[in-house]
Design an enzyme around this catalytic site. Sequence first.
Site, mmCIF file in Angstrom:
data_model
loop_
_atom_site.group_PDB
_atom_site.id
_atom_site.type_symbol
_atom_site.label_atom_id
_atom_site.label_comp_id
_atom_site.label_asym_id
_atom_site.label_seq_id
_atom_site.Cartn_x
_atom_site.Cartn_y
_atom_site.Cartn_z
ATOM 1 N N CYS A 84 0.923 -1.253 0.158
ATOM 2 C CA CYS A 84 0.178 -0.037 0.011
ATOM 3 C C CYS A 84 0.803 1.308 -0.149
ATOM 4 O O CYS A 84 1.655 1.604 0.999
ATOM 5 C CB CYS A 84 -0.948 -0.063 1.365
ATOM 6 S SG CYS A 84 -1.811 1.459 1.719
ATOM 7 N N CYS A 125 0.525 3.627 3.144
ATOM 8 C CA CYS A 125 0.862 3.110 4.258
ATOM 9 C C CYS A 125 2.378 3.313 4.370
ATOM 10 O O CYS A 125 2.914 4.013 5.323
ATOM 11 C CB CYS A 125 0.926 1.659 4.421
ATOM 12 S SG CYS A 125 -0.918 0.877 4.443
#
Length: 135
Positions: free
Chosen positions: A47, A50
């Site tokens: 991600c 993230c």
Amino acid sequence: MTVEKVDATLADFDAHFERLFGASDDGKVKLLLFLADREPSSSLTWCPDCNVAEPVIYEKLEALQGRDAVLLRAYVGDKPTWRDPAHPWRVDPRFGLKGVPTLIRWEKGGAAARLEDDEAHLRDKIDAVLGAASN
């Protein structure tokens, strides 16, 4: 200040959550950080959000003055697991995750403050979540 970081997966989350966030009030700032799983070939998650938010959150957490903290990092799984609308943390009313990363400050048995994926990298928003914890 010390920060205890504990990693959890779907398989062992409940045991860690109960141990760290149970009924006792030990005076620690209690935080949940829901993240995508790390890619085996690197230290990064699948991600991009993230990967941007995580270092900023850690920097801000380390700068938190005066109180110890516990950070439960909960890894949501690989992309197919996370994208399932029936993912356990999407449907769990305690968390109701919509995206990763999600940072939640936990107090008195519930979410006291949270940052969703689109703002979890913003320094002032992180400060607001952590600042509220130091009151």
